[in-house]
Write a protein that holds these residues in place. Structure first.
Motif, short mmCIF file in Angstrom:
data_model
loop_
_atom_site.label_atom_id
_atom_site.label_comp_id
_atom_site.label_asym_id
_atom_site.label_seq_id
_atom_site.Cartn_x
_atom_site.Cartn_y
_atom_site.Cartn_z
N GLU A 255 83.28 -41.63 11.75
CA GLU A 255 84.09 -42.84 11.58
C GLU A 255 83.26 -43.98 10.99
O GLU A 255 82.08 -44.16 11.31
N ARG A 257 83.62 -47.99 11.00
CA ARG A 257 84.39 -49.02 11.69
C ARG A 257 84.29 -50.36 10.98
O ARG A 257 83.28 -50.67 10.38
N ARG A 258 85.34 -51.13 11.08
CA ARG A 258 85.32 -52.52 10.63
C ARG A 258 85.14 -53.37 11.89
O ARG A 258 86.02 -53.42 12.75
N GLU A 259 83.99 -54.04 12.00
CA GLU A 259 83.62 -54.64 13.28
C GLU A 259 83.69 -56.15 13.31
O GLU A 259 83.18 -56.77 14.22
#
Length: 274
Positions: A255, A257-259
């Motif tokens: 994955e 991720r947009r954090e």
């Protein structure tokens, strides 16, 4: 200016694996990944170990795989290659005194590809003839200059790898040092490790490679170490006064991720994803 570097592709007989991985399929994956995301790159440099055993069929496969790419491809020779066989497939690569060395103009300066191959040796070689050719190019060409080669010119501090580094590293250092002001960066492969450092004030870097990965075992005395890390290539962004090199792990399939936002006003303990 954007450039791509792939290294240690180790093409081999179809169906054979290295470290449990298919190098032919992984090189094809690397090209597909790069062309989907970086087709605007100015050139692709492949820094050696084009073939695993120096077989003629491997070089024909390479020729077919790069034939229709939308950008120039520049090849370096590595210790797993065989120079006469490589030159049979790519006669245009033969340069001064039969070495696989060339100069390629770029929108920002010039690239120089070096031959560090030697027969029946995994170590790198940089003889007086190669040094003389490089010195002439460094003197004649305006900067910035970008050097691409296979073998690492600086020891890693890992005993088995240091036995097969560029053996004539002092000659290489003495050749490039007078031109440090116009050599922007040195790119190499060979080690299957992400590396960065400097030589006589000149920065260098290497990505991991498009198939099998190394591991920095500093206690190793005789054997090289490997690990199941993601396959990778490098994306290079260059401007007149700075260079940025990314190692892109195209083999990672987990994955992403947009954090959160980089804007300070959006940082909040309750809403930031951590």
């Amino acid at each position: 200016m954007k450039l791509l570097q792939m290294t240690d592709i180790h093409l081999t007989t179809p169906g054979q694996t290295i470290g449990g991985r298919d190098p032919n399929a992984n090189f094809a994956r690397a090209l597909e990944h790069a062309m989907q995301r970086h087709a605007d790159a100015e050139a692709l440099f492949i820094t050696g170990d084009l073939s695993d055993w120096g077989d003629a069929a491997d070089y024909q496969l390479l020729k077919a795989q790069i034939a229709d790419l939308p950008l120039p491809v520049h090849l370096c020779i590595g210790n797993h290659d065989d120079r006469p066989t490589l030159l049979e497939a790519f006669p245009e690569l033969e340069g001064d005194r039969g070495f696989v060395q060339a100069v390629a103009p770029l929108s920002l300066g010039h690239a120089i590809t070096l031959d560090t191959w030697g027969p029946e040796s995994h170590a790198g070689h940089f003889c007086e003839g190669r040094a003389d050719w490089l010195a002439r190019q460094l003197t004649a060409l305006p900067g910035p200059l970008w050097i691409f080669m296979h073998h690492n010119p600086v020891p890693l501090g890992i005993a088995p790898m240091d036995r097969i580094m560029l053996l004539n590293s002092a000659r290489f250092a003495e050749t490039v040092a007078p031109h440090r002001d116009k050599i922007a960066h040195i790119f190499h492969g060979h080690c299957h490790l992400p590396l960065s450092g400097s030589l006589r004030g000149i920065p260098f870097s290497a990505p991991r490679g498009t198939n099998h990965a190394g591991w920095p075992d500093f206690s190793a005395k005789r054997l090289l170490s490997a690990a199941d890390l993601a396959e990778a290539y490098a994306v290079i962004f260059a401007e007149p006064f700075h260079t940025m090199v990314h190692m892109v792990e195209f083999g990672y399939d987990g994955e992403v991720r947009r954090e959160g936002s980089p804007d300070y006003a959006d940082w909040d303990r309750l809403t930031m994803v951590r």
